[in-house]
Structure formats: C-alpha cells, structure tokens
Design an enzyme around this catalytic site. Sequence first.
Site, PDB file in Angstrom:
ATOM      1  N   ARG A   1      37.163  37.645  48.907  1.00  0.00           N
ATOM      2  CA  ARG A   1      36.303  37.453  47.734  1.00  0.00           C
ATOM      3  C   ARG A   1      34.826  37.424  48.084  1.00  0.00           C
ATOM      4  NH1 ARG A   1      39.538  32.597  45.603  1.00  0.00           N
ATOM      5  NH2 ARG A   1      41.010  33.030  47.293  1.00  0.00           N
TER       6      ARG A   1
ATOM      7  N   GLU B   1      42.892  25.789  53.247  1.00  0.00           N
ATOM      8  CA  GLU B   1      43.524  24.816  52.347  1.00  0.00           C
ATOM      9  C   GLU B   1      45.018  25.063  52.187  1.00  0.00           C
ATOM     10  OE1 GLU B   1      42.155  24.531  48.232  1.00  0.00           O
ATOM     11  OE2 GLU B   1      42.815  22.450  48.128  1.00  0.00           O
TER      12      GLU B   1
HETATM   13  O1  LIG Z   1      37.653  26.318  53.000  1.00  0.00           O
HETATM   14  P1  LIG Z   1      39.038  26.850  53.243  1.00  0.00           P
HETATM   15  O2  LIG Z   1      40.099  25.795  53.196  1.00  0.00           O
HETATM   16  O3  LIG Z   1      39.103  27.667  54.490  1.00  0.00           O
HETATM   17  O4  LIG Z   1      39.398  27.812  52.018  1.00  0.00           O
HETATM   18  C1  LIG Z   1      38.490  28.723  51.479  1.00  0.00           C
HETATM   19  C2  LIG Z   1      38.917  30.147  51.662  1.00  0.00           C
HETATM   20  O5  LIG Z   1      40.173  30.386  51.009  1.00  0.00           O
HETATM   21  C3  LIG Z   1      40.029  31.518  50.141  1.00  0.00           C
HETATM   22  O6  LIG Z   1      40.300  32.708  50.800  1.00  0.00           O
HETATM   23  P2  LIG Z   1      41.738  33.262  51.133  1.00  0.00           P
HETATM   24  O7  LIG Z   1      41.978  33.094  52.598  1.00  0.00           O
HETATM   25  O8  LIG Z   1      42.728  32.695  50.187  1.00  0.00           O
HETATM   26  O9  LIG Z   1      41.553  34.810  50.969  1.00  0.00           O
HETATM   27  P3  LIG Z   1      41.322  35.814  49.760  1.00  0.00           P
HETATM   28  O10 LIG Z   1      39.838  35.743  49.483  1.00  0.00           O
HETATM   29  O11 LIG Z   1      41.729  37.065  50.401  1.00  0.00           O
HETATM   30  O12 LIG Z   1      42.143  35.414  48.587  1.00  0.00           O
HETATM   31  C4  LIG Z   1      38.564  31.475  49.746  1.00  0.00           C
HETATM   32  O13 LIG Z   1      38.130  32.733  49.247  1.00  0.00           O
HETATM   33  C5  LIG Z   1      37.898  31.074  51.028  1.00  0.00           C
HETATM   34  O14 LIG Z   1      37.656  32.185  51.889  1.00  0.00           O
HETATM   35  N1  LIG Z   2      41.484  25.690  45.372  1.00  0.00           N
HETATM   36  C1  LIG Z   2      41.131  26.953  45.650  1.00  0.00           C
HETATM   37  N2  LIG Z   2      40.836  27.825  44.652  1.00  0.00           N
HETATM   38  C2  LIG Z   2      40.476  29.113  44.939  1.00  0.00           C
HETATM   39  N3  LIG Z   2      40.400  29.587  46.185  1.00  0.00           N
HETATM   40  C3  LIG Z   2      40.688  28.735  47.195  1.00  0.00           C
HETATM   41  N4  LIG Z   2      40.681  28.907  48.520  1.00  0.00           N
HETATM   42  C4  LIG Z   2      41.037  27.744  49.106  1.00  0.00           C
HETATM   43  N5  LIG Z   2      41.283  26.809  48.186  1.00  0.00           N
HETATM   44  C5  LIG Z   2      41.067  27.418  46.975  1.00  0.00           C
END
Ligand SMILES: O=P(O)(O)OC[C@H]1O[C@H](OP(=O)(O)OP(=O)(O)O)[C@H](O)[C@@H]1O
Ligand SMILES: Nc1ncnc2[nH]cnc12
Length: 178
Positions: free
Chosen positions: A65, A102
């Site tokens: 994202r 997370e």
């Molecule tokens: O602070 P954190 O606990 O590390 O979580 C945050 C990350 O999780 C999500 O990405 P995700 O890995 O789900 O990837 P995506 O953007 O491909 O959905 C979000 O876009 C952050 O990059």
């Molecule tokens: N709660 C949340 N919502 C959207 N993106 C996330 N990536 C990690 N935690 C998330």
Amino acid sequence: MSDVEYLKSLLGVHPDFPKKGITFLDIFPILQNPIAFETLITHIVHHILITHPTPPDIIVGLDARGFLLGPMIASRLKTSFVPVRKGGKLPGETENVTYDKEYGKDIFEIQKGSVGKGSRCLVIDDLIATGGSAAAAGQLIEKSGGVTIEYIFIISLPFLKGEEKLNAPCYSLIQAED
Ligand SMILES: O=P(O)(O)OC[C@H]1O[C@H](OP(=O)(O)OP(=O)(O)O)[C@H](O)[C@@H]1O
Ligand SMILES: Nc1ncnc2[nH]cnc12
C-alpha cells in the site's frame, strides 16, 4: 471539518479481518474519491516541505500500500522513488530482512545499489501497527548506507507503540483509537 477529519471519516473499518481480533482500517475509500486522494497527497507533500528545508533524496515506499502513495509524492517533490518489496519479488542482488507485523511474519527486500551512500530517505506507508514493517525498512536503508530522516503514515495505532521501534521521527495524519 478539517482535512484530516474528512479523510478519517472515509476510512473503512473491518472487524476481524484478516484474522479474528484485528480491526482492519481500509484506505481504499480515500483513493476512490479524487478530492479525498488529492487532499491526502497535498497534506503529505506540504508536511514534507515544511518539515525538511532540504527535501529528501529518496521516497521509500513499502509493499504494497506504500506503493500507492510513494511514487506520487516523489513525483510532486521531484525526488526518486525506491520500493521495499516482499521477499522474492525483486530481480538482481538484494538486501533482505525478516520481521514480525500485526498479523504475521514477512520478508522485506531492497535492490542493492538503489540507495546511494548517505542518501536521505523518507519512508512512506499507509499504516503503522506494531512497527515491524517500518523498522525492517529502516534496517534495509541502513544496510544500504542510507539515512532515514522520517517515517510517514496515513494511520497509526498508538496503543501498539510501533513508533518506539523506529530510528527517526514518525508522522501520522490519523491516530486510531483501540
Ligand atoms: O506495523 P506493522 O505491524 O508491521 O503493520 C503494518 C504493515 O501491515 C500492512 O501491510 P501488509 O504486510 O499487510 O501488506 P499489504 O500492504 O501488501 O497488504 C500495512 O500496509 C503495513 O505495511
Ligand atoms: N489494523 C490494520 N489495518 C490495516 N492494515 C494493517 N496492517 C497491520 N495492521 C493493520
């Protein structure tokens, strides 16, 4: 209503996604609305210009994202954009790091040579939760010889204290409540 209140009102809120107990905050309704998307990008660009009298050399966007925001911000600032991708997606030689986030574990990679020695990097992503993803990106920038000057997110989840894992100041437009 302020710009930030307007953007916050558009967020999607999805309990128990992608796992039970996680409330997923969805930025896509902002991107679906051209006025909201323009408001978001302009807010972030103004923040960067006001905070950094010398603009960053590189905007580093996090898979996936962060890729929706980073190139547009880099283009407005006339700086370069460098992606940090999930494991196994980037060709050529890479630096990599494994991290916890997370809702799971993951690998991040950056292409060797994409960050010049001493480059001032600004990390951009949609959301900081535990801070695992952003901290991993910071490690990759450091391994590459760059310096992280700031981390910027649309949303932070302050109750998870992700900011404490970061080695540079952190700015988020929206602070979600637990
Ligand atoms: O602070 P954190 O606990 O590390 O979580 C945050 C990350 O999780 C999500 O990405 P995700 O890995 O789900 O990837 P995506 O953007 O491909 O959905 C979000 O876009 C952050 O990059
Ligand atoms: N709660 C949340 N919502 C959207 N993106 C996330 N990536 C990690 N935690 C998330």
